[in-house]
Design an enzyme around this catalytic site. Structure first.
Site, PDB file in Angstrom:
ATOM      1  CD  GLU A  72      -3.229  -1.477   5.557  1.00 52.64           C
ATOM      2  OE1 GLU A  72      -2.721  -2.354   6.202  1.00 52.64           O
ATOM      3  OE2 GLU A  72      -2.467  -0.829   5.639  1.00 52.64           O
ATOM      4  CD  GLU A  73      -1.410   1.981   7.508  1.00 49.30           C
ATOM      5  OE1 GLU A  73      -1.826   1.581   8.287  1.00 49.30           O
ATOM      6  OE2 GLU A  73      -0.020   2.009   7.564  1.00 49.30           O
ATOM      7  CG  ASP A  83      -2.560   3.998   2.570  1.00 44.17           C
ATOM      8  OD1 ASP A  83      -2.072   2.754   2.375  1.00 44.17           O
ATOM      9  OD2 ASP A  83      -3.614   4.435   4.426  1.00 44.17           O
ATOM     10  CG  HIS A 113       0.792   2.592  12.312  1.00 39.52           C
ATOM     11  ND1 HIS A 113      -0.730   2.004  12.503  1.00 39.52           N
ATOM     12  CD2 HIS A 113       1.029   2.026  11.806  1.00 39.52           C
ATOM     13  CE1 HIS A 113      -1.357   1.321  11.573  1.00 39.52           C
ATOM     14  NE2 HIS A 113       0.324   1.019  10.590  1.00 39.52           N
ATOM     15  CG  HIS A 136      -0.214   0.158   2.972  1.00 34.74           C
ATOM     16  ND1 HIS A 136      -0.242   0.988   3.277  1.00 34.74           N
ATOM     17  CD2 HIS A 136      -0.467  -0.857   3.182  1.00 34.74           C
ATOM     18  CE1 HIS A 136       0.122   0.042   4.349  1.00 34.74           C
ATOM     19  NE2 HIS A 136       0.731  -0.545   4.660  1.00 34.74           N
ATOM     20  CG  ASP A 184       2.695   0.313   7.490  1.00 36.25           C
ATOM     21  OD1 ASP A 184       2.718  -0.540   6.992  1.00 36.25           O
ATOM     22  OD2 ASP A 184       2.047   0.571   9.297  1.00 36.25           O
ATOM     23  CG  ASP A 197      -0.519  -7.699   2.086  1.00 32.18           C
ATOM     24  OD1 ASP A 197      -0.337  -6.543   1.859  1.00 32.18           O
ATOM     25  OD2 ASP A 197      -1.787  -6.809   2.274  1.00 32.18           O
TER      26      ASP A 197
END
Length: 585
Positions: A242-243, A175, A551, A173, A208, A271
């Site tokens: 995705e987030e 984002d 995150h 992803h 991520d 994934d």
């Protein structure tokens, strides 16, 4: 969507039947398959055959057998890739590519409006431009499709039709989680600088998921430059949200591919994973998540008559809501280890391969009873496990938001809370809702309030309209189907891992054990259940410090691990290509 698949150790008759079928299939394949895949199948026959003991004791001698490392037949392509990833010049090149894509602040926000209306989506045009400018060879040799503008689907068409050789799909992803302005000063290096200090690449998205995304692009780009041409179609698909649940890009990508290839039309989906290569129980494991926990947000609204604070009721809506929250937290979902959970397979692997003293004897001794469905043993093993593992075996619940009252001298008329739940493999959304209703119903009765359950259609009277407890849910998601560990695709993945990755032990004597695992969070794979039964989530690096601080502040990735990721993905593509015609996939 197919039902969940049981792991080994469940159902004696099923194991015998599956073991016989797999052994017969493997033997038949030996006649028609060329070396080195033939050698791979032959040497890993014990892995495909399921061990069954006639004794009531649980025999671990045939559990978690490992396949040997699987080398591609295309030695020239493999040598080209290996030479590249060992080159200091290439290290500089790929690190620079990651640092530059980190500099694009492709944040996704919970309150984003529709694509085309909210200009905060426009940063993903920059992501697409960057990919096109950085990988001209790749982009020039694939078909690029768009799903809802910013979902990117890059298809490298194979020479064998998808009807005869199902494609391999790799997801990432674009984002990232937003960086709160108040926390920018807490970063060692600015979050969107993409700073490389000679050992570590710092920045939002380093792990991520931009490191993963760049590695996928690199693997295909290098394969193209090596002269390799696939028989099996290779697809890269990059979501944009995705987030924030994936509805804007993840779901449209899945719908697009489902329309193109149909039910179970994809050979394997790869994934990101939450663990990667880890040291647990004094043993190095490559943890491949073969399922994800379910997801549910539960909202609770309590309404009643307001008034002046000088004449309050004994319990206003805030007090009643507090009582409900205490009841919820005092009634956690029970923990239970069952053979339906991929983590049982991990415990089997630990029992079979980790040093005996590293695994609590009570766990080791009760695995047989767990496999036979003994509830007491299942609960005991869950209780014995370390706190870091307990939520892999139970439904978690976390009160995340609470609101109530607008003025100190006014009796509040509304109080509300939101609770986030991650559902255990063995449970369902309906069971969780039933649990909450049964927990809250006596509290509502005690306070003379109407309970409006999850499926309630309305109110019975104006009085109940004023005094009620309302329950609702958001983003209901059942636990994911468990992808099989006895599938050809998983064996190819396992062989690739053992060929390209290394254990974390420093003395060189340790073996890297590939094990099934469970993803406690959710990825865009939740939209792809109908597209493939072989969905595997794995990041081919050692993830530490809460997934390399994804995150949160100071997200990072170690450069010496990142630069080798393309070797893993490229080798997986080569090995999956070698399997074309082996099993009809």
């Amino acid at each position: 969507m197919s039902g969940q698949k049981e792991q080994h150790g469940t159902g004696l008759s099923s194991l015998v039947a599956r073991g016989a079928v797999l052994a017969a299939l493997a033997s038949a394949l030996l006649v028609v398959v060329d070396t080195p895949l033939k050698s791979f199948i032959s040497s890993s026959l014990d892995y495909f055959s399921l061990h069954v003991s006639s004794s009531t004791e649980y025999d671990l001698s045939g559990v978690c057998q490992q396949v040997p490392g699987l080398s591609p037949r295309n030695h020239d392509a493999e040598r080209f890739i290996r030479d590249k990833v060992e080159s200091p010049a290439y290290h500089t090149e790929i690190i620079n590519k990651l640092t530059r894509i980190i500099q694009i602040p492709s944040e996704s926000y919970d309150d984003l409006g529709p694509i085309g209306e909210d200009d905060r989506w426009d940063v993903f045009y920059d992501m697409e431009k960057y990919i096109k400018a950085t990988y001209p060879t790749l982009v020039g040799n694939v078909r690029l499709d768009h799903a809802n503008t910013h979902g990117l689907i890059l298809t490298w068409e194979g020479s064998v039709p998808a009807s005869e050789a199902k494609p391999i799909l790799m997801l990432a992803h674009q984002d990232v989680v937003p960086v709160l302005p108040d926390t920018v000063g807490d970063w060692t290096h600015p979050p969107y600088e993409g700073f490389y200090d000679g050992e570590i690449i710092w920045g939002r998205g380093a792990t991520d998921d931009k490191g993963y995304l760049i590695s996928l692009l690199e693997s295909v780009d290098l394969l193209m430059k090596s002269g390799f041409r696939p028989k099996r179609t290779v697809i890269l698909a990059f979501g944009c949200d995705e987030e924030i649940s994936g509805e804007n890009c993840g779901r449209p990508i899945a719908d697009f591919l489902h329309e193109r290839y149909g039910d179970d039309g994809i050979y394997m989906i790869m994934d990101e994973g939450s663990m990667g290569v880890q040291k647990e129980f004094d043993q190095s494991f490559a943890m491949v998540s073969v399922a994800e926990k379910g997801y549910l947000d539960v909202g609770i609204n309590i309404t009643s008559s307001g008034g002046h604070a000088s004449t309050p009721p004994d319990h206003n809506v805030i007090g009643i809501l507090s009582e409900i929250i205490v009841a919820i937290e005092n009634s956690p979902f029970p923990g239970r280890v069952t053979s339906k959970n991929p983590m049982f397979g991990f415990l089997e692997c630990a029992a079979a391969h980790a040093p005996p003293a590293s695994l609590t004897s009570g766990v080791r001794e009760n695995l047989g009873r767990v496999a036979r469905g003994d509830v007491e043993a299942q609960e005991k093993v869950a209780w014995l496990l370390d706190d870091s593992l307990r939520y892999y075996f139970r439904t978690s619940q976390s009160v995340g938001k609470i609101n109530g009252g607008v003025k100190i001298n006014a009796i509040p008329e509304l109080a509300s809370t939101m609770i986030n739940l991650r559902l255990a493999v063995e449970t369902s959304v309906a069971q969780v809702k039933e649990h909450y209703e049964s927990l809250i119903r006596p509290i509502a009765q005690r306070h003379g309030m109407h309970l409006e359950g999850f499926s309630s259609s309305g109110y019975d009277s104006p009085e109940q309209h004023r005094r009620k407890i309302s329950l609702y849910s958001v983003d209901d998601l059942e636990p994911a189907p468990v992808s099989p560990v006895d599938a050809e695709a998983f064996r190819v993945l396992s062989g690739t891992i053992r060929n390209t990755l290394h254990p974390l032990g420093k003395d060189g004597s340790e073996e890297l054990i590939v094990t099934p695992y469970l993803m406690p969070a959710n990825t865009d794979t939740k939209f792809f259940w109908a597209v493939s039964s072989n969905i595997y989530r794995f990041t081919p690096i050692n993830l530490v410090h809460s997934l390399n601080r994804a995150h949160t502040t100071d997200e990072f990735i170690r450069a010496d691990e990142f630069v080798r990721e393309p070797l893993f993905f490229a080798t997986l593509i080569l090995n999956a290509d070698d399997a074309v015609g082996v099993d009809g996939s």
